[in-house]
Design a protein around this motif. Sequence first.
Motif, short mmCIF file in Angstrom:
data_model
loop_
_atom_site.label_atom_id
_atom_site.label_comp_id
_atom_site.label_asym_id
_atom_site.label_seq_id
_atom_site.Cartn_x
_atom_site.Cartn_y
_atom_site.Cartn_z
N GLN A 215 -17.35 14.59 8.83
CA GLN A 215 -18.89 15.03 8.46
C GLN A 215 -18.84 14.43 6.94
O GLN A 215 -19.83 14.58 6.19
N GLN A 216 -17.82 13.82 6.40
CA GLN A 216 -17.83 13.42 5.17
C GLN A 216 -17.12 11.84 5.18
O GLN A 216 -16.55 11.53 6.16
N GLU A 217 -17.14 11.19 4.08
CA GLU A 217 -16.60 9.82 3.73
C GLU A 217 -15.04 10.28 4.01
O GLU A 217 -14.31 11.07 3.42
N PHE A 218 -14.37 9.38 4.86
CA PHE A 218 -13.00 9.54 5.23
C PHE A 218 -12.25 8.24 5.10
O PHE A 218 -12.32 6.97 5.75
N GLN A 219 -11.48 8.25 3.94
CA GLN A 219 -10.56 7.16 3.72
C GLN A 219 -9.32 7.48 3.88
O GLN A 219 -8.44 8.28 3.29
N PRO A 220 -8.44 6.86 4.89
CA PRO A 220 -7.00 7.45 5.13
C PRO A 220 -6.09 7.14 4.28
O PRO A 220 -6.27 6.18 3.59
N ASN A 221 -5.18 7.84 4.23
CA ASN A 221 -4.01 7.71 3.20
C ASN A 221 -2.94 7.69 4.08
O ASN A 221 -2.11 8.66 4.20
N LEU A 222 -2.28 6.62 4.46
CA LEU A 222 -1.18 6.44 5.37
C LEU A 222 -0.07 6.81 4.62
O LEU A 222 0.40 6.62 3.58
N PRO A 223 0.94 7.41 5.69
CA PRO A 223 2.38 7.92 5.22
C PRO A 223 3.00 6.50 4.92
O PRO A 223 2.78 5.35 5.54
N ALA A 224 4.10 6.60 4.06
CA ALA A 224 4.88 5.39 3.76
C ALA A 224 5.78 4.98 4.87
O ALA A 224 6.02 5.84 5.85
N GLN A 225 6.01 3.59 4.98
CA GLN A 225 6.70 3.27 6.24
C GLN A 225 8.16 3.92 6.11
O GLN A 225 8.90 3.69 5.09
N LEU A 226 8.71 4.47 7.13
CA LEU A 226 9.95 4.87 7.03
C LEU A 226 10.99 4.06 7.96
O LEU A 226 10.62 3.46 9.03
N ALA A 227 12.32 4.13 7.66
CA ALA A 227 13.35 3.51 8.20
C ALA A 227 13.37 4.37 9.54
O ALA A 227 13.25 5.50 9.50
N GLU A 453 -6.13 15.73 7.33
CA GLU A 453 -5.06 14.65 6.78
C GLU A 453 -4.10 15.21 5.79
O GLU A 453 -2.96 15.00 5.78
N GLN A 454 -4.65 15.74 4.98
CA GLN A 454 -3.84 16.43 3.74
C GLN A 454 -2.85 17.41 4.18
O GLN A 454 -1.59 17.43 3.96
N ALA A 455 -3.45 18.28 5.40
CA ALA A 455 -2.38 19.27 5.82
C ALA A 455 -1.31 18.82 6.55
O ALA A 455 -0.13 19.16 6.41
N LEU A 456 -1.69 17.75 7.53
CA LEU A 456 -0.55 17.15 8.25
C LEU A 456 0.42 16.33 7.27
O LEU A 456 1.74 16.22 7.74
N GLN A 457 -0.08 15.74 6.18
CA GLN A 457 0.75 14.90 5.47
C GLN A 457 1.80 16.16 4.54
O GLN A 457 3.11 15.62 4.49
N GLN A 458 1.22 17.25 4.39
CA GLN A 458 2.16 18.36 3.81
C GLN A 458 3.12 18.66 4.93
O GLN A 458 4.36 18.99 4.35
N ALA A 459 2.86 18.86 6.07
CA ALA A 459 3.99 19.13 7.22
C ALA A 459 4.84 18.01 7.43
O ALA A 459 5.99 18.48 7.49
N ILE A 460 4.39 16.69 7.21
CA ILE A 460 5.43 15.57 7.09
C ILE A 460 6.29 15.64 5.90
O ILE A 460 7.45 15.48 6.05
#
Length: 734
Positions: A215-227, A453-460
């Motif tokens: 419902q709002q502008e969504f600009q993804p904030n991708l997680p950093a690439q991991l080894a 996205e913020q919640a799932l980033q917190q889980a990660i």
Amino acid sequence: MHTENLTILFVDIAGFTATTNRQSRRQNASLLQNFESLLKPQIKKFSGQLVKSIGDALLLTFRSPTDAMLCACRMQDRLALHHQQHPDEQPIVIRIAAHLGEVRTARHDIFGEAVNLASRIEAVTPPGEIYLSEAVFLAMNKTEVQVTEVGLFQLEGFSHALHLYQVCHCAPPALPFGSHSADLLPVSQPALQRGAFVATALLLCAGLSWWFWPQQEFQPNLPAQLAPAKAARYVAVDAPALDEVAFSAEQQFGLVNAVHQAIEQVPGYYPADQQTAPQAAERIRLQVSTAVYPRPNTVTVHFQKAGVAGLTLEWHADQTEALLQKVSQSVVRQLGGQPETAQPQRQLDPAIFQLWLKAEYQLSTARQKNELAAVQTVLQLLDQDGAALEQYRPAQRSKCSAGTLLFQLSQQPAALEQIHAACQALTGPTATAADWLVYGQYQSVRGEFNSAEQALQQAIALRPGSATAYTELARLYQAANLPLEAERVYQQAVLMQPDHWYALQALAVFQLERGYLDSAVANFKKVIALLPQSANALTNLGSAYLLQGQIQAAADTYQAALELSAEASTQANLATIYYYLGRMPDAIRLYQQALLQLPDKFELHGNIADAYRQSGASADASRHYAQALQLLSRQLRLDPRELALQAHYLSHSDLQQASSVMANALTQDSKNAEIWLLDAMLQVRLGQPAAGMTSVRQALQYGFPAKLLAVEPDLATLSTKTEFQKLINPTTGR
């Protein structure tokens, strides 16, 4: 705003202004509709991102320069093929220009010198050609796309001359840039009327699809690439069948669930389910014994990992909460991990804790079966002593999860309103990875993609090794129509845990839906290698084969799945294959078996009615068509696909009413491949072959597999026509 290196493609219609000056507004609109509808499937196949559409022009980005150039070739050839098939229509001639460079991205747009340069290259590109900069030429795989240097160009706004290249043409009668005609047809996954159960069980334990767009502008904030992390190791819990009088089903569930949650806390370990248990690298032996001494019904629990000191507890129902905490901490230590530091909580009244445990047990069962009534019962249980349970975070997590599932099953917004407070209680500095994961799923179905996205980033962040959290994040991006971001995070999940079947299967489903059928088949095969006894994984592979048009391979794979488990969905899938192969008795037998499990599935009644009709058993066909129509009549509202199926069932008794209902379906959704197929069948029954051919053409354009159209019995009268053969195989008859 952030920057990244992308390949930029400008695509526009050559001579558009002059063309539109000679056309009516309706003709202009039709030309532009053809322009986008023919090109967008090709963009999708190569993971391109449509930044914006400006009338007669498209601005695209690609992460791979080679994919960008292959897509450019496919777009040119798709329009050329369309002109061959429709010589009377105004031809659409495009020019394509490509450049590779750093761009700034913000608010779904791109900026920078690289964009300006791509635009300037497009201005000097002749109609029907593909020009590219030296940056693209140096970065691309030159064995996949043949190019030649055009020369030095002084482009407006740039002080120095630039080398430009063009993609080489192929000699006639091939298409201009060498594409195979079959590759140009859309291959995105349609909903198959006869295969109503194709790919129905694509994700085990993954929940349902998201229902809302953001419902709002969504600009993804991708997680950093991991080894890459160490490969996932599954831990099986070997628990014997227990006497429910001495040890209730809820307590047994709580015990095993505590062990599973503990396993998930240890990086690299995952609890094994029924499918992965036989291949588990580690096993925890759970032993429960009952005795009459020192008191009646004394329960002793002992669990131990081989080679590690175990733990023995005397079980007391009024101490269940504390005992489960001890179990969890011991399992983490036995696997070499460090127990998560949990916020101290007041111990619940034992009766209240047992109430929550009962609700959690029933929620687990309801989630497996997707039973609406069972989920409602869970929410009622959790509301019985709301004041006490509101202070207990696991109960709030259960309520949030149950309400989210209820919304997915019922699509009733009230379900989300009912759980808002419980879900909000999961946030904050004391939230665990499990809390953030559930809250992220709740926000996803609400369409609040930034919060999700913020919640799932917190889980990660709290559990960096969780391939499950990465997979859920990828599904979020997929729901937000961000396929490039979704694919990247899916790949990252698989990179972290190469043999984590949940992540692999989610990636394969994504690839199937995007039309990357070869990649989907390869990953489904990897899932099967991990889960050789999984009927579900085999069913998924069979569905991918079916969409590829590999009918025999699909039949063999579905048969293998049935040998493992007689699921109704697999029975229906194999029945569909037999229908297409003309083996009507076998199709009827399997549809009958599926109906024993799903007697209220209207598609099954319609499918078996079709098979009976093809066999000449008109009375049985009429009976099942009537049952299908009766089941449809019970629904409060029919979507366009259901309306088209209703018209199909009616067409065998009332052609006039069927025509009216089908017209309504097409008015509501004119871009659904299945609806066009059903309309083609109706036109054949009406004795209108020309209209039938038009609908077949539309079904192909919107993604119905050509190989399945070729064997559809209800199109038999069209299949002998040269025009039909050319549509199914455009190289035929040249």
